[in-house]
Scaffold this motif. Structure first.
Motif, mmCIF file in Angstrom:
data_model
loop_
_atom_site.group_PDB
_atom_site.id
_atom_site.type_symbol
_atom_site.label_atom_id
_atom_site.label_comp_id
_atom_site.label_asym_id
_atom_site.label_seq_id
_atom_site.Cartn_x
_atom_site.Cartn_y
_atom_site.Cartn_z
ATOM 1 N N UNK A 134 11.336 -48.304 61.160
ATOM 2 C CA UNK A 134 11.055 -49.695 60.761
ATOM 3 C C UNK A 134 11.333 -49.919 61.926
ATOM 4 N N UNK A 135 11.958 -50.526 63.236
ATOM 5 C CA UNK A 135 11.210 -51.218 64.458
ATOM 6 C C UNK A 135 9.100 -51.520 64.884
ATOM 7 N N UNK A 136 9.466 -50.054 64.679
ATOM 8 C CA UNK A 136 7.940 -49.445 65.265
ATOM 9 C C UNK A 136 7.264 -50.758 63.908
ATOM 10 N N UNK A 137 7.456 -50.197 62.421
ATOM 11 C CA UNK A 137 7.043 -51.184 61.385
ATOM 12 C C UNK A 137 6.823 -52.480 61.601
ATOM 13 N N UNK A 138 8.122 -53.714 62.190
ATOM 14 C CA UNK A 138 7.911 -54.600 62.528
ATOM 15 C C UNK A 138 6.516 -55.132 63.814
ATOM 16 N N UNK A 139 7.185 -53.867 64.581
ATOM 17 C CA UNK A 139 6.618 -54.158 66.132
ATOM 18 C C UNK A 139 4.403 -53.890 65.521
ATOM 19 N N UNK A 140 4.473 -53.557 64.625
ATOM 20 C CA UNK A 140 2.365 -53.254 64.890
ATOM 21 C C UNK A 140 1.825 -54.202 63.747
ATOM 22 N N UNK A 141 3.200 -54.595 63.097
ATOM 23 C CA UNK A 141 2.518 -55.040 61.253
ATOM 24 C C UNK A 141 2.882 -56.596 61.644
ATOM 25 N N UNK A 177 5.477 -52.265 40.313
ATOM 26 C CA UNK A 177 5.815 -52.169 42.104
ATOM 27 C C UNK A 177 4.443 -52.961 42.496
ATOM 28 N N UNK A 178 5.316 -53.657 43.945
ATOM 29 C CA UNK A 178 4.089 -54.617 44.459
ATOM 30 C C UNK A 178 4.289 -53.275 46.187
ATOM 31 N N UNK A 179 2.842 -53.127 45.455
ATOM 32 C CA UNK A 179 2.629 -52.583 46.643
ATOM 33 C C UNK A 179 1.336 -53.462 47.965
ATOM 34 N N UNK A 180 2.093 -53.271 48.885
ATOM 35 C CA UNK A 180 1.490 -54.686 49.658
ATOM 36 C C UNK A 180 0.949 -53.655 51.352
ATOM 37 N N UNK A 181 -0.231 -53.937 51.755
ATOM 38 C CA UNK A 181 -0.679 -53.223 53.020
ATOM 39 C C UNK A 181 -0.651 -54.194 53.921
ATOM 40 N N UNK A 182 -1.655 -53.624 54.973
ATOM 41 C CA UNK A 182 -1.774 -55.216 56.170
ATOM 42 C C UNK A 182 -3.008 -55.742 55.727
ATOM 43 N N UNK A 195 -0.549 -43.573 56.304
ATOM 44 C CA UNK A 195 -1.198 -44.354 55.269
ATOM 45 C C UNK A 195 -1.839 -45.289 55.706
ATOM 46 N N UNK A 196 -2.551 -46.321 54.734
ATOM 47 C CA UNK A 196 -3.837 -47.245 55.423
ATOM 48 C C UNK A 196 -3.912 -47.881 56.107
ATOM 49 N N UNK A 197 -2.203 -47.465 57.469
ATOM 50 C CA UNK A 197 -2.622 -48.930 57.900
ATOM 51 C C UNK A 197 -2.020 -48.114 58.776
ATOM 52 N N UNK A 198 -1.149 -47.109 58.976
ATOM 53 C CA UNK A 198 -1.059 -46.390 60.574
ATOM 54 C C UNK A 198 -0.590 -45.047 60.579
ATOM 55 N N UNK A 199 -0.429 -43.847 61.384
ATOM 56 C CA UNK A 199 -0.070 -42.661 61.333
ATOM 57 C C UNK A 199 1.854 -42.581 62.475
ATOM 58 N N UNK A 200 1.935 -42.249 61.571
ATOM 59 C CA UNK A 200 3.294 -41.570 62.840
ATOM 60 C C UNK A 200 4.184 -39.880 62.708
ATOM 61 N N UNK A 223 1.198 -57.382 52.827
ATOM 62 C CA UNK A 223 2.744 -57.892 54.053
ATOM 63 C C UNK A 223 3.170 -58.527 54.312
ATOM 64 N N UNK A 224 4.086 -59.452 54.066
ATOM 65 C CA UNK A 224 4.839 -60.406 55.235
ATOM 66 C C UNK A 224 4.362 -62.004 54.314
ATOM 67 N N UNK A 225 2.888 -62.200 53.384
ATOM 68 C CA UNK A 225 2.461 -62.810 53.142
ATOM 69 C C UNK A 225 3.337 -63.971 52.241
ATOM 70 N N UNK A 226 3.014 -65.314 52.073
ATOM 71 C CA UNK A 226 3.572 -65.963 51.732
ATOM 72 C C UNK A 226 4.673 -65.461 50.224
#
Length: 947
Positions: free
Chosen positions: A407-414, A337-342, A122-127, A297-300
């Motif tokens: 999801x663990x990787x998602x939290x760890x990175x972003x 839809x709310x599409x939020x990235x890094x 995606x825009x912010x990571x590759x897995x 993503x994860x902002x207020x």
């Protein structure tokens, strides 16, 4: 992905709710455990000296382990003129590495019984990820380390040239040859400034891909594919101390790599709204999208925006649905839809209007709905229902070890650390009505937006007034214009030094045994048959209630009745309106769907275990007390007619339709889709649906299959009332003759002018699922086209030639009928070459089948069975196979034994008997102006254009 590029818009919901079950730590090598009423999940996180972050989670419920390598690089790390690199690497990393050799992880995946090595960008990571039997864990760690530290030397000019063709085919298939496929391209180019890293698409442009040099590619890899920019997650049934030793051994000596600067871009702002339009070659209905700048993503405000968009568009009570669909009857579907990235985000509203609807009227209706929100904002009750649904969705995300690892990787990175989940949960729980109202005013109300009108070719009058023509780069079809690729070129390179011999593939661990779940069965006096599996890994119950018949019970002149009946049954009951029914389900955290297929009408559901009994009360009400709402029927009927119209512009839908008409003839019940036809649906009345319901929906034809945190006695009790009250006598399900065989090849070409790909459906009638050879031909087909990247079709048309993004073949069947079908989409200018190559592969398959082919097939078929029953869906599939084909619970063990005893000669006999390219339909949907005449070089006598 390697199989489909996904510009994932991170789901707040699933990520947030992981807080229920995961607690991670900030200190190296510290382990923590959180217990939730039915969960006991352990997480350990640590960092190697070279910067690689490792996250481990053990789950011993099944003998499988998921391994995922996530790199903090997506399309946002690219630069203008060199787009698509992140996604290109997602492809390249599967092909070869220094120590795995040619075929790389794909070849190994087949041998070890993996789920199929795959990846996504995606825009912010590759897995990169795969689930394997736990005896192959060391092999996977070895292979993933080879990607990260021992790969780039294998990328040569021929390798790069071939994979460019594959990626371009993916773009043609997923974007250029799809209705509304260019919409995101138009939106992002106009929402995000030219220097913003979200300005371009993840897949990049055909021009940029073609211009990428070998040096460009190597520099990109060297900068971003480093341990300090990567997270390794391992989840499943494994011994943690041993895994740590292997991780250190294989990853520990890979160089750290350069430290990357965090990306920072100004917030996106629009000074004024923009209106753009595009005449879409494939769209048959007008579509309006409105997109506003959003948040990271994860902002207020991220959490409140998630609540707002779901409230506005999901469900009967959603304001946009009430206005656009129910009141004004101008749209077939609405989504917001709310599409939020890094780095940034956007809020997107999409309305697919009915045929000939002016999008100015749609726009006015949307704006009026927003204006009305000020007087009628979200209620606290509605907000709580949304939160309750979240809990069920969260537990569904725990059904696989791979999902947890993602999801663990998602939290760890972003989010900076998995420990952020505690704050994440606090944030979602603390969203208030005032928060939702505030973000509506801050980001939506009276704010500038990008409006895109995608309309059918020649229907520009339907677009928003004052819209400017959008700029879209269209590929010109030129035969033989692409680079030829020599698949026999072997890369020569100097291997990267290592402290030990990495070319030695690790041995298997102790072989896991297939754990067949304990299945219990029962039958009720009404005729309902029950199949169940108790599984308390998560506090959920998932069920399928399958009523045999479906499309097979439709009168020929009432085609589409089964589907509309199924849909209408969820539109309220005698005691509840549609909205009241939806709210009752939402209050329980329950999701229910009813759909009609060729052979059945199926009710599927998932609910929290504590609410199972109340859920079944609603299921009984839905089944026995349908509302038969005339207004809802008219809405569904109009939507069905629009869906039929949409299919007329979709090359894949056209190919399937023409294929089944060729196979079964125009008058056969299976020669058209479950949608029906314009004529039959147009003539349907609500009384026709009532008649179908009265004769087709019977307990004697019903099987109830259930998996979850519940026991057999509770299931029986929950069905007592339904058993007593459901007295319908069902009609006998007709038996249909098999499709007639043909004795020569027949080419049928359907013209879609300007198609960037040709869609292929090749095949012929074959054996039914009850035939004694049915499982045998499925095994035989594994190396032909059923094994993904292990199959000859994929290896020759994609990996060797670069003709296609994907190709496969399969045998399908029911109790009476069956067919063999090969499917693909190939770039237009190699339609002839692809068809000729496919015919040669089919002709030679029996003679070329080797001991190695059989070895790979056996290895995959036997070893992959360790993954057979990991998820609730997989367990339901076991129950479905048992009831549909009268199989014993341990049928998978019997199949294992069959495969173990199989010989090469037996496979060759099966291939000769059931694969015949000289007695097959060749249905092709593509650009006739450039491709039809060329197909005559196949020297097939019967070749014609069809309508």
């Amino acid at each position: 992905m390697k199989n489909i590029t996904t510009m994932l818009k991170h789901s707040a919901l699933l990520l947030v709710l992981l807080a229920f079950f995961i607690t991670s730590c900030k200190q190296k090598n510290e382990e923590s455990t959180t217990t939730n009423e039915s969960l006991d999940v352990n997480i350990e996180k640590y960092t190697l000296d070279n910067g690689l972050t490792v996250v481990l989670h053990t789950d011993t419920s099944d003998p499988v382990v998921a391994v995922a390598l996530t790199t903090h690089v997506g399309s946002a790390r690219e630069v203008k003129g060199r787009t698509g690199f992140a996604h290109l690497f997602e492809h390249l990393l599967f092909l070869e590495s220094e120590n795995l050799g040619r075929g790389g992880l794909d070849a190994m995946s087949a041998r070890i019984g993996g789920s199929g090595a795959n990846g996504s960008t995606n825009r912010d990571r590759t897995n990169y990820y795969q689930t394997v039997p736990n005896d192959a864990l060391e092999k996977m760690i070895w292979a993933e380390a080879d990607k990260l530290g021992y790969f780039i030397n294998t990328v040569t000019q021929p390798v790069l040239a071939k994979e460019k063709q594959v990626v371009k085919n993916e773009k043609r298939q997923g974007v250029d040859n799809q209705p509304y496929g260019h919409e995101d391209y138009v939106i992002d180019r106009n929402l995000y400034p030219e220097n913003h890293p979200y300005h371009w698409q993840v897949i990049g442009s055909l021009e940029d891909l073609q211009n990428a040099t070998l040096e460009d590619v190597k520099q990109f890899y060297g900068k971003y594919y480093t341990p300090r920019n990567t997270v390794l997650t391992i989840a499943g049934d494994f011994e943690k101390a041993q895994a740590k030793e292997w991780i250190e051994k294989y990853f520990g000596e890979i160089p750290t790599g350069e430290k990357l600067e965090e990306q920072s871009v100004p917030a996106v702002a629009l000074a004024n709204s923009k209106r753009l339009m595009y005449e879409d070659n494939f769209a048959r209905l007008p579509q309006l999208s409105m997109t506003w700048p959003g948040v990271k993503q994860y902002s207020k405000d991220y959490y409140a925006l998630n609540m707002l968009v779901r409230y506005m568009s999901d469900g009967k009570a959603a304001p946009l649905n009430q206005v656009l669909i129910d009141s004004l009857n101008m749209a077939t579907r609405v989504s917001m839809r709310n599409n939020s990235g890094e780095l940034a985000g956007d809020v997107k509203l999409t309305v697919r209007a009915f045929e000939e609807v002016d999008l100015d009227s749609v726009h006015d209706a949307v704006m009026n709905t927003f204006a009305n929100y000020n007087q009628n904002p979200i209620t606290s009750e509605a907000l709580e229902r949304i939160k309750t649904q979240n809990e069920t969705q969260f537990y569904r995300g725990l059904s696989s070890v791979l999902g947890k690892g993602f999801q663990l990787a998602q939290y760890e990175i972003f989010a900076g650390d998995a420990a952020f989940i505690n704050k994440d949960l606090e944030n979602i729980k603390s969203v208030t009505v005032n928060d939702v109202n505030r973000v509506f005013k801050k980001y939506i109300k009276d704010k500038p937006y990008i409006a895109t009108s995608f309309v059918p070719r020649g229907a520009s009058s339907l677009a928003l007034k004052d819209s400017k023509m959008a700029t879209v780069v269209e590929e010109v079809i030129v035969n033989n214009a692409n680079d030829n690729v020599d698949p026999n070129v072997v890369a020569t390179y100097e291997k990267t030094p290592s402290s030990f011999d990495r070319s030695i593939e690790p041995a298997y661990g102790a072989e896991p045994s297939l754990k067949v779940p304990e299945v219990w069965t029962d039958s009720l006096s009404s005729g309902i048959k029950i199949y169940g599996i108790t599984n308390d890994e998560v506090p959920l119950v998932t069920f399928n209630m399958e009523i045999a018949g479906g499309q097979l019970l439709e009168p020929a002149d009432k085609a589409g009745a089964a589907r509309l009946t199924a849909l209408l049954m969820l539109k309220g009951t005698q005691d509840k309106s549609v909205q009241q029914l939806e709210e009752a389900l939402d209050d329980l955290g329950t999701s229910i769907n009813i759909f009609a297929g060729n052979e059945s009408v199926t009710t599927t559901g998932t609910t929290l275990a504590r609410n199972y009994d109340k859920t079944m009360e609603l299921v009984e009400e839905i089944l026995l007390q349908p509302r038969w709402d005339e207004e809802e029927f008219e809405i569904l009927k109009k939507q069905a007619l629009s869906a039929i119209e949409e299919q007329l512009g979709n090359p894949n839908a056209i190919a399937s339709s023409k294929y089944y008409k060729a196979l079964y003839g125009d008058d056969h019940v299976l020669s058209h889709s479950g949608l029906g036809t314009v004529e039959t649906v147009g003539s349907l009345s609500i009384n026709d649906l009532k008649q179908y319901y009265a004769t087709a929906m019977a307990p004697s034809n019903t099987s109830f299959m259930v998996v979850g945190d519940i026991d057999q006695d509770s299931i029986g009790q929950s069905l007592t009332s339904l058993n007593e009250r459901w007295t319908t006598v069902g009609m006998e399900i007709p038996v249909y003759d098999p499709a007639p065989a043909i004795s020569e090849p027949i080419v049928l070409f359907y013209d879609v002018p300007g198609a960037k790909q040709s869609v292929l459906r090749f095949g012929n009638p074959s054996i039914s699922a009850m035939h004694p050879d049915y499982y045998a031909v499925e095994v035989m087909n594994y190396r032909l086209g059923g094994g993904g990247f292990a199959s000859q079709l994929m290896q020759q048309l994609r990996e060797a030639k670069g003709y296609t993004y994907g190709i496969g073949s399969r045998f399908t069947g029911n109790e009476d009928l069956g067919e063999f079908t090969l499917s693909s989409g190939v770039r237009s200018n190699v339609t002839l070459e692809s068809t000729a190559l496919i015919r040669n592969i089919l002709r030679n398959y029996a003679n070329s089948y080797s001991d190695q082919d059989l070895e790979v097939t056996k290895s995959y078929m036997v070893k992959s069975s360790a993954r057979e029953y990991e998820t609730a869906g997989a367990k339901l599939q076991l129950l479905n196979t048992m009831q549909s084909f009268d199989k014993p619970a341990d049928y998978a063990l019997q199949q294992q034994q069959y495969v173990r005893n199989l010989t090469v000669e037996q496979v060759k006999v099966l291939a000769q008997q059931y694969i015949n390219p000289d007695a097959m339909y060749y249905v092709i949907v593509g650009d006739a102006a450039t491709q039809f005449e060329r197909l005559k070089q196949l020297n097939i006598k019967n070749i014609k254009l069809i309508k």
